[in-house]
Design a protein around this motif. Sequence first.
Motif, mmCIF file in Angstrom:
data_model
loop_
_atom_site.group_PDB
_atom_site.id
_atom_site.type_symbol
_atom_site.label_atom_id
_atom_site.label_comp_id
_atom_site.label_asym_id
_atom_site.label_seq_id
_atom_site.Cartn_x
_atom_site.Cartn_y
_atom_site.Cartn_z
ATOM 1 N N GLN A 115 -10.456 -4.630 -21.506
ATOM 2 C CA GLN A 115 -9.144 -5.068 -21.070
ATOM 3 C C GLN A 115 -8.488 -3.947 -20.283
ATOM 4 O OE1 GLN A 115 -6.546 -6.880 -23.948
ATOM 5 N NE2 GLN A 115 -8.232 -7.704 -25.154
ATOM 6 N N PRO A 116 -8.145 -4.191 -19.020
ATOM 7 C CA PRO A 116 -7.461 -3.154 -18.257
ATOM 8 C C PRO A 116 -6.068 -2.919 -18.833
ATOM 9 C CG PRO A 116 -7.450 -5.213 -17.047
ATOM 10 C CD PRO A 116 -8.324 -5.434 -18.255
ATOM 11 N N PRO A 117 -5.538 -1.709 -18.691
ATOM 12 C CA PRO A 117 -4.171 -1.470 -19.153
ATOM 13 C C PRO A 117 -3.206 -2.409 -18.436
ATOM 14 C CG PRO A 117 -5.282 0.587 -18.559
ATOM 15 C CD PRO A 117 -6.168 -0.519 -18.097
ATOM 16 N N PRO A 118 -2.248 -3.008 -19.144
ATOM 17 C CA PRO A 118 -1.336 -3.968 -18.506
ATOM 18 C C PRO A 118 -0.611 -3.393 -17.299
ATOM 19 C CG PRO A 118 -1.091 -4.006 -20.898
ATOM 20 C CD PRO A 118 -1.979 -2.858 -20.578
ATOM 21 N N GLU A 119 -0.319 -2.091 -17.340
ATOM 22 C CA GLU A 119 0.396 -1.482 -16.221
ATOM 23 C C GLU A 119 -0.526 -1.118 -15.063
ATOM 24 O OE1 GLU A 119 -0.958 1.897 -18.873
ATOM 25 O OE2 GLU A 119 -0.231 -0.168 -19.115
ATOM 26 N N LYS A 120 -1.848 -1.248 -15.254
ATOM 27 C CA LYS A 120 -2.826 -0.959 -14.199
ATOM 28 C C LYS A 120 -3.848 -2.094 -14.166
ATOM 29 C CE LYS A 120 -2.303 4.074 -14.302
ATOM 30 N NZ LYS A 120 -1.768 4.198 -12.935
ATOM 31 N N PRO A 121 -3.493 -3.229 -13.594
ATOM 32 C CA PRO A 121 -4.327 -4.430 -13.705
ATOM 33 C C PRO A 121 -5.450 -4.554 -12.681
ATOM 34 C CG PRO A 121 -2.307 -4.956 -12.558
ATOM 35 C CD PRO A 121 -2.204 -3.504 -12.943
ATOM 36 N N LEU A 122 -5.514 -3.659 -11.689
ATOM 37 C CA LEU A 122 -6.547 -3.744 -10.655
ATOM 38 C C LEU A 122 -7.709 -2.836 -11.047
ATOM 39 C CD1 LEU A 122 -4.163 -3.450 -7.563
ATOM 40 C CD2 LEU A 122 -4.647 -5.453 -9.001
#
Length: 242
Positions: free
Chosen positions: A168-175
Amino acid sequence: MPMHDWTRVEAGISHDFHHEWISAIKHTLNAALPSSYYALAEQQAAGFGPDVLTLHDAHTVPVDSTAVALAQPQAKLVGMSDAKFYLRKKSRVVIRHVTGDRVIAIVEIVSPGNRSTSGAVRSFVEKVWELLEQKIHVLIIDPFPPDKRVPHGLHARIFADIEDQPYQPPPEKPLTLIAYECRERVRAFVESFAAGDCLAPMPVFLSPSTLFVEVPLEETYLTACKTLPPRWQRVVAGTVSR
């Protein structure tokens, strides 16, 4: 130049920009690669297209290792397939023509079409695994955030069958930037980022012995951005609406 928000423009603008970005990466790699390797921008490669860059081994001279790195890539190692899974994936026979130089790696910039439908996502994931099964290294540049079809990003879909804890990518870094290295196993290196962030360099692997070149994504992105018509530069920058 920080990454823009490419959801602000239509697919045709993204395609045009991606073509320029692939060209910039190609020129940079050909200046840095050992003399027995070269990069080509292609319209179609292994079912991908049109934003595809292939790296080839010309089999002409010994590898000049001064131009490749032997240390660990800067990107984070976030996943590794087990040997059983890798062998299980080899369920088809691939026949290749003997002519032409060997493709050893592919760079793909994800387009809106790759994620437009569930079928398109499934096709993209299957093509990545087909390449990995053939021991072709893959670098994926995904400038689009997770959505209902890929709620945790493309890497989570690609490695969904082999990871106990889904990525799961960090919510604040979704790309995401994703580099896959093929040996007896597949190793995944991932960097997460967001619109407004500078781009980290990513490895393109040249052999299954940790030989790789770092692709300067930030510099090549800046070069490509200069070719974007001013009207669309303002749109992706968010200074005007579409």
